[in-house]
Design a protein around this motif. Structure first.
Motif, PDB file in Angstrom:
ATOM      1  N   ARG A 149      36.086  35.372  44.087  1.00 57.74           N
ATOM      2  CA  ARG A 149      36.049  34.013  43.497  1.00 57.74           C
ATOM      3  C   ARG A 149      37.358  33.696  42.790  1.00 57.74           C
ATOM      4  O   ARG A 149      37.923  32.611  42.937  1.00 57.74           O
ATOM      5  CB  ARG A 149      34.881  33.904  42.495  1.00 57.74           C
ATOM      6  CG  ARG A 149      33.506  33.800  43.121  1.00 57.74           C
ATOM      7  CD  ARG A 149      32.471  33.331  42.092  1.00 57.74           C
ATOM      8  NE  ARG A 149      32.385  34.211  40.933  1.00 57.74           N
ATOM      9  CZ  ARG A 149      31.583  35.274  40.848  1.00 57.74           C
ATOM     10  NH1 ARG A 149      30.781  35.576  41.861  1.00 57.74           N
ATOM     11  NH2 ARG A 149      31.560  36.020  39.763  1.00 57.74           N
ATOM     12  N   GLN A 204      40.282  35.151  43.249  1.00 61.81           N
ATOM     13  CA  GLN A 204      41.364  35.085  44.227  1.00 61.81           C
ATOM     14  C   GLN A 204      41.400  33.721  44.902  1.00 61.81           C
ATOM     15  O   GLN A 204      42.458  33.139  45.116  1.00 61.81           O
ATOM     16  CB  GLN A 204      41.193  36.207  45.270  1.00 61.81           C
ATOM     17  CG  GLN A 204      42.237  36.212  46.389  1.00 61.81           C
ATOM     18  CD  GLN A 204      43.639  36.571  45.895  1.00 61.81           C
ATOM     19  OE1 GLN A 204      43.818  36.977  44.750  1.00 61.81           O
ATOM     20  NE2 GLN A 204      44.630  36.397  46.755  1.00 61.81           N
ATOM     21  N   LYS A 205      40.217  33.184  45.179  1.00 62.72           N
ATOM     22  CA  LYS A 205      40.145  31.861  45.818  1.00 62.72           C
ATOM     23  C   LYS A 205      40.766  30.803  44.899  1.00 62.72           C
ATOM     24  O   LYS A 205      41.492  29.915  45.344  1.00 62.72           O
ATOM     25  CB  LYS A 205      38.663  31.532  46.089  1.00 62.72           C
ATOM     26  CG  LYS A 205      38.448  30.241  46.841  1.00 62.72           C
ATOM     27  CD  LYS A 205      36.946  30.039  47.068  1.00 62.72           C
ATOM     28  CE  LYS A 205      36.644  28.579  47.376  1.00 62.72           C
ATOM     29  NZ  LYS A 205      35.216  28.285  47.189  1.00 62.72           N
ATOM     30  N   GLN A 206      40.465  30.933  43.616  1.00 64.03           N
ATOM     31  CA  GLN A 206      41.052  29.987  42.655  1.00 64.03           C
ATOM     32  C   GLN A 206      42.575  30.132  42.609  1.00 64.03           C
ATOM     33  O   GLN A 206      43.303  29.146  42.584  1.00 64.03           O
ATOM     34  CB  GLN A 206      40.490  30.247  41.245  1.00 64.03           C
ATOM     35  CG  GLN A 206      39.009  30.047  41.117  1.00 64.03           C
ATOM     36  CD  GLN A 206      38.664  28.576  40.900  1.00 64.03           C
ATOM     37  OE1 GLN A 206      39.351  27.689  41.399  1.00 64.03           O
ATOM     38  NE2 GLN A 206      37.606  28.322  40.167  1.00 64.03           N
TER      39      GLN A 206
END
Lengths: 403, 177
Positions: free
Chosen positions: A48, A50-52
């Motif tokens: 999560r 890393q996605k941000q």
């Protein structure tokens, strides 16, 4: 094996373990539901976040950056600074400390004031400047000196504040030229090195020593939030800096100077052991010591729409003046051409005198630890400082013998 | 090399690391021009320091530590400005024609939220997340941030937890973006 540590689970997830460590953990995970659950949580959180983080831009965009062109620009912008590299790491704080030592301990408050004033000036200087020199639109040049009694005593004992100032100077100030002083054997040699004519005192018949002070240059980016934190630490959260200052640049260039030294003078650096402590008597020979500092005006570059008076008024308030006093004083000064000379608290008195046809300021100290007097005046773009040990009554006559 | 490096060595370091440093700084501050200014500052600091070049890893570590320090400082300063100014500025700076107006607004909002959270958590944690997201290995993270290689995993877990917690406090769940 025991349950797997958080550190190992995360390293396992990131493929950062050796084959043996990996096999051990996999064997444990096969039989431990709790570790399997924790690994799942760690992996989900990592994914999560890393996605941000990836939403800020992909690393692949870096391949379009032309480093060679950037290097050429960098060398063009910083050419003079690169040519004048120091021989050891040195910061503006070092330089300021060295100057404070050179002036003697007694005069240090003056430099504390000067540093605070410089930082304040920096903070106020640049509404939008973000690039380098080409963005600067206006230039300050010193044509006269205005003595002002400032009391920074409330700030001097604040170690946290001083550390914040030191750290900010270290983090934010980029030194681009930092030459060492060098001796010169004659006035002609000193003039050639410094790039302007050295003057000597006609009233002194003994041969002086000449030292050419190096060129110094730096630029800094204003961090308004950090400055405001410093104001908060100084107990002046009520003084608000304009929001437009943030991220702005200021550049300062201090040209080479000439020091003409007569007689038997104390070493500039007390580490050498020649500076007496307050309880020690001063060598009588120092009364013969006289030093004339000749410095072309430093150049301070900034946008022409800068409201220096507003800045200065904040500085004066930081130095203990009321808002009304600060405004009244601020209005009397031409900020584009005036060097504000903070009078140290240790000075017993100061007076306005006429030197070589212009107005000068004679500051008298208590004489216990530093020089007895300093006479400052500005003529033809050169700032003169006559620093003397002993009787100040002939300071003006000495200064008038300049040739 | 206790005397520091030569101009040629400096140029080699510049060419090798400049693109990645600009990339990292751009992700932090969200503006390419500002990132290039900050990268120049990083390299000037390097040149002025004349680091003893014990190994390339040490110099690289110093470069990335300094770059992320400067970037986060700039981000924290920017975060104090009004959100309107920032969003408006990003709209101008990152006008990607393929996006619809709604997509662009959503992207700008998402980036703004991530940067706001990075500005508010501990700088060391923000540095760790930024460098990890930029592809640093544990060894590189350890060298750049001067942390024990054996604690990188734990520090990453803590930094991610701090990021998520602050994000939730400020903006609710991530799906709200």
């Amino acid at each position: 094996m025991n349950c797997v540590s958080e550190n190992s689970l995360r390293a396992y997830q990131d493929g950062e373990l050796s084959g043996v460590e990996r096999a051990e953990i996999e064997a444990h995970l096969a039989s431990c539901a709790e570790c399997g659950r924790r690994l799942g949580e760690i992996a989900a959180t990592a994914a999560r976040v890393q996605k941000q983080m990836v939403s800020l831009g992909a690393a692949s965009a870096e391949t379009t950056i032309d480093a060679q062109a950037a290097l050429s620009r960098f060398k063009a912008q910083q050419g003079a600074g690169i040519a004048a590299m120091p021989s050891r790491p040195q910061t503006v704080a070092d330089e300021t400390n060295a100057r404070a030592r050179g002036w003697g301990k007694q005069w240090r408050p003056l430099w504390i004031g000067a540093v605070a004033a410089t930082i304040l000036l920096c903070s106020l200087a640049f509404p939008f400047g973000r690039g380098l020199a080409q963005r600067f639109l206006g230039t300050l040049r010193v044509e006269k000196v205005q003595p002002v009694r400032l009391d920074f005593s409330a700030l001097e004992g604040n170690r946290t504040l001083q550390e914040m100032l030191r750290q900010m100077i270290s983090d934010k100030v980029v030194v681009t030229a930092d030459e060492k002083p060098q001796p010169a054997s004659t006035a002609a040699d000193a003039s050639q090195l410094a790039g302007f004519s050295a003057h000597v005192l006609g009233a002194r018949t003994d041969a002086p020593k000449f030292i050419v002070g190096g060129q110094h240059a730096f630029h800094t980016t204003i961090d308004r939030a950090r400055l405001q934190d410093i104001f908060d630490q100084a107990g002046r959260a009520d003084l608000l800096l304009p929001a437009t200052l943030d991220g702005a640049n200021i550049s300062v260039n201090v040209p080479r100077s000439i020091m003409v030294e007569y007689g038997d003078c104390p070493e500039a650096h007390p580490a050498g052991g020649t500076q007496p402590t307050p309880t020690q008597p001063r060598p009588a020979a120092w009364a013969n010591c006289l030093a004339l500092q000749e410095s072309p005006s430093p150049l301070v570059n900034m946008p022409s729409d800068l409201n220096l008076q507003q800045l200065a008024e904040i500085g004066f308030q930081l130095a203990g003046m009321s808002a009304t006093q600060a405004r009244d004083l601020g209005q009397t000064i031409d900020w584009k051409s005036t060097l504000v000379l903070p009078i140290p608290r240790s000075a017993s008195s100061y007076s306005q005198v006429t030197v070589n046809g212009v107005q000068g300021t004679l500051i008298q100290g208590s004489g216990r630890r530093g020089p007895d007097y300093v006479l400052v005046w500005v003529k033809n773009g050169i700032i003169y400082g006559l620093v003397g040990h002993g009787d100040s009554s002939n300071a003006v006559a000495l200064a008038n013998s300049l040739n | 090399m206790s005397e520091g490096f030569s101009l040629e060595e400096f140029e080699t370091l510049f060419l090798k690391h400049y693109p990645r440093i600009v990339g990292i700084l751009r992700r932090i501050v969200g503006d390419h021009g500002r990132a290039e200014d900050l990268a120049s500052e990083v390299f000037l600091k390097l040149y002025m320091r004349r680091l003893s070049q014990d190994s390339d890893t040490n110099v690289a570590g110093w470069l990335y530590r300094t770059a992320t320090n400067l970037g986060i400082d700039a981000l924290r300063a920017t975060a104090r400005r009004s959100r309107f100014e920032q969003v408006a500025a990003q709209n101008v700076q990152q006008n990607k024609s393929a996006e619809t107006g709604f997509q662009r607004m959503a992207r700008v909002e998402r980036e703004h939220r991530v940067r706001t959270v990075l500005a508010e958590i501990k700088p060391a944690q923000a540095q760790l997340l930024l460098l990890r997201a930029s592809g640093d290995s544990y060894k590189e993270l350890s060298a750049a941030l001067e942390i024990e290689p054996g604690s990188v995993g734990t520090l990453l877990v803590r930094a991610e937890a701090a990021f998520e917690q602050r994000y939730r406090e400020l903006f609710g769940s991530e799906e709200d973006v």
